[in-house]
Design an enzyme around this catalytic site. Structure first.
Site, short mmCIF file in Angstrom:
data_model
loop_
_atom_site.label_atom_id
_atom_site.label_comp_id
_atom_site.label_asym_id
_atom_site.label_seq_id
_atom_site.Cartn_x
_atom_site.Cartn_y
_atom_site.Cartn_z
N HIS A 81 32.53 125.69 -28.79
CA HIS A 81 33.58 126.41 -28.24
C HIS A 81 33.38 126.80 -27.01
O HIS A 81 32.32 127.62 -26.88
CB HIS A 81 33.75 127.68 -29.35
CG HIS A 81 35.07 128.18 -29.51
ND1 HIS A 81 35.61 129.00 -28.29
CD2 HIS A 81 36.15 128.23 -30.30
CE1 HIS A 81 36.68 129.24 -28.56
NE2 HIS A 81 37.08 128.73 -29.96
N PRO A 168 24.46 139.64 -16.08
CA PRO A 168 23.61 138.30 -16.15
C PRO A 168 23.40 137.59 -17.48
O PRO A 168 23.39 136.41 -17.77
CB PRO A 168 22.26 139.02 -15.63
CG PRO A 168 22.29 140.47 -15.58
CD PRO A 168 23.81 140.48 -15.43
N ALA A 170 25.31 138.79 -20.53
CA ALA A 170 26.65 139.00 -21.43
C ALA A 170 27.71 138.57 -20.68
O ALA A 170 28.61 138.70 -21.63
CB ALA A 170 26.64 140.61 -21.73
N GLY A 171 27.78 138.08 -19.48
CA GLY A 171 28.82 137.42 -18.88
C GLY A 171 30.04 138.57 -18.65
O GLY A 171 29.72 139.33 -18.09
#
Lengths: 301, 301
Positions: A81, A168, A170-171
Site C-alpha cells: 500500500h 526522518p 515518521a515522514g
C-alpha cells in the site's frame, strides 16, 4: 451526545504489539470507543475505527500519532500500500450531532499540534484542504515517503503545518474532514459482466451518474454472478435508496433481476432512517424517535 | 446493554405535582430514563414511558406504584377513561437484548411484591396471563374500581398475587409483558371513507388480514382525505413494510394514491433496520452495524 468518527491509518501491519500499543493510547479515554481495527500483512498497514466525543477524540488521536511516531520507522518499512507517514492519514467524520465544520476545525487543531509538538509536516486534505490541489489524498501522497524529501522543497507542496522538512522516520501525514463513506454492493442475477459495467456507468459520477457515487462492475466467479460495487461518498446527498432504485430500474432494462445487496461495515443511524422514511413515505420522522438513540442521548445529556 | 420499556398508567391527570412525585421515584435510578410522560385532564390519567436496565426498571416501577398508592385515592377519582387502580396497568416490553420471557418474569416478580408489600390485588395480563381469560386488559378491568369489590369475590377473578380484597383506596392493578406496539397511519388521496374502511378491513386480523394488525378507516376532515389508522401489536411478526406494501396495492385497486404515512411516537431500532433490509434486499445486516447502537452497547458493555 456529540459523536465524531476517526479512521487513522498506520504504516504497520506485521507487528501486532506495535498496533496494540497505539490503540491503547485511545483506550485511556472514557468517551472514545474503538469500533474496529484490522492489520494487513501484505499492505503492512493497519486501520483503526474509533468514535468519540469531539474533545476526547481530538486528544486521543494526537496521543496515537505520538505513539506511532515513537514505534514506526518508515526507513525500514515496505508494503504494497502506498504510504508517506508512520501515521499515514487521519480523517475526521461527523457521525451524530456534529457538523463538517466542527470536523474541519478539529483536523486543523490536531494538524497544528502534530506539526508543532512532533515536528511532522502536515497536509490538510478533503474538506479541510487549503487548496483544491490538496483535496485528493492520492495526489498528496504521490511519490510516497521516499519521494517526499524532494517533493517538499517545491513551494506548491509546502506543508499546512509543521516544519518544511520531512520527519526522518515518521515522514509526513495527511489530516482532514470528510463525509461518512458507505460501501454498498448490489448483486445481479446474470454472469454477464457487461451488464454490471453498464449499470455501474449509469450510476457513477464520473460517467454522468450521481454526484457522490463511485462504482465498478465486478465478477463474483464462484457464485457465477456479477456485482455493481460502490462507494457512496456522501449518503446524505446521493442516498442509498435512490442509487438502489436506479440500479433496479437499469437491471430491468436488461431483463436481469437484482438478487440481493450488501452493506460492508457500519452505517450511521441517519442512513437507515432516511431509507425507511423514503420507502414508507414518512414525512415527519427522524433519528430522535428511535428508542436506542434517545437512550444514548439521554444517558449523555 | 439490555433494555426493557415500561409504560405505567396512573389514575391522576389533574394534579401535576402528584404525577411529578411519582416520576421522581424513577429518576433516582441511574440506568432508568424517562422517555416521555403526559397527563390527560378529561381522562384524569397519566402515562409515563420509561426505559432501563432490567433490574433497575423492576425496582423503579415498584417505587412508583408505592408512591402512587400513597398519593392517589380512587374513592374520589372520576374521569372518562375506565380504571380499576391508582396504578391502573403496568406493561413491560422487551426493547433491546431482552426477551419476552424476561419481561414475563419481571412482571411476575413486580406483581408479587405489589401484592405482598402494598396489599394490592394483582392481575397478570397479556403474555403474563395465568389463563386465556386474563390476556385481555379490558376484560379484567370490566366493572372498574367500583365494581371490583363484588367481582373479586368470584373465584374466577381471584387475583394472581396479593389479598382477595380490593385495596380501599388503590383498587387493583394489572401487570404484564407485551410486545412493542407501533401506531402507524397511512393517508390516502381521496375523501371516500368507504375506501379507507375497505383497506383497513383487508389488512386487519379480525377480518382476515395480518395476525398482529388492528386497523380502522378514519376521515381527516380538515385535510379532505381519509386514513387507514393502525396499531401493529407485533412488528416482528406483522412487519410495518409488509403492511404498508399491502395497503399500497389495495389502494391501487381503487385508483387511489398513498399520499404519505406517519409513525406516532417512538420505534425500536430493529423496526427501522428490518424495514431498510427488506427494501434494499440486504440479506446480512443487523442493528449491531449501526454506529450509534454499537456506541450505546460499547459504553455499557
Amino acid at each position: 451526545m456529540k459523536l465524531i468518527e476517526s479512521v487513522p491509518n498506520f504504516s504497520e501491519g506485521r507487528r501486532e504489539e506495535v498496533v496494540r500499543q497505539i490503540i491503547e493510547e485511545a483506550q485511556k479515554y472514557e468517551r472514545v470507543k474503538i469500533l474496529d481495527w484490522s492489520m494487513d500483512f501484505d499492505h503492512n498497514r493497519s486501520v483503526v475505527t474509533l468514535v468519540g466525543e469531539p474533545e476526547e477524540i481530538e486528544t486521543a488521536i494526537f496521543d496515537m500519532v505520538k505513539k506511532a511516531t515513537e514505534l514506526i520507522d518508515l526507513r525500514s518499512h515496505s508494503g504494497e500500500h502506498p504510504r508517506m507517514g508512520a501515521t499515514d492519514v487521519i480523517p475526521f467524520i461527523p457521525v451524530m450531532n456534529t457538523t463538517m465544520e466542527e470536523c474541519i476545525e478539529i483536523s486543523k487543531r490536531v494538524g497544528e499540534r502534530i506539526g508543532k509538538e512532533l515536528n511532522i509536516p502536515v497536509y490538510l486534505y478533503e474538506k479541510s484542504a487549503s487548496s483544491p490541489d490538496r483535496e485528493n489524498l492520492a495526489k498528496i501522497r504521490k511519490g510516497e515517503f521516499e519521494g517526499f524529501f524532494e517533493k517538499i522543497k517545491d513551494p506548491k507542496w509546502k506543508p499546512d503545518f509543521g516544519p518544511d522538512q520531512v520527519h526522518p522516520s515518521a515522514g509526513v501525514v495527511a489530516v482532514g474532514a470528510r463525509e461518512y463513506l458507505i460501501a454498498f454492493n448490489v448483486n445481479l442475477g446474470t454472469n454477464d459482466i457487461k451488464i454490471a459495467d453498464k449499470i455501474a456507468k449509469a450510476v457513477r459520477h464520473i460517467s454522468g451518474g450521481f454526484r457522490y457515487v463511485k462504482a465498478i462492475g465486478i465478477e463474483l466467479k464462484e457464485k457465477g454472478i456479477v456485482q455493481v460495487s460502490m462507494n457512496l461518498t456522501n449518503y446524505k446527498k446521493s442516498p442509498i435508496f435512490r442509487v438502489f432504485e436506479t440500479i433496479k430500474r437499469e437491471a430491468q432494462r436488461y431483463g436481469v433481476p437484482v438478487l440481493n445487496s450488501e452493506i460492508i461495515g457500519m452505517i450511521p443511524l441517519k442512513a437507515a432512517i432516511e431509507t425507511m422514511k423514503w420507502y414508507l413515505q414518512l414525512d415527519d420522522f427522524d433519528e430522535e424517535r428511535v428508542i436506542e438513540n434517545k437512550i444514548l442521548n439521554t444517558f449523555f445529556e
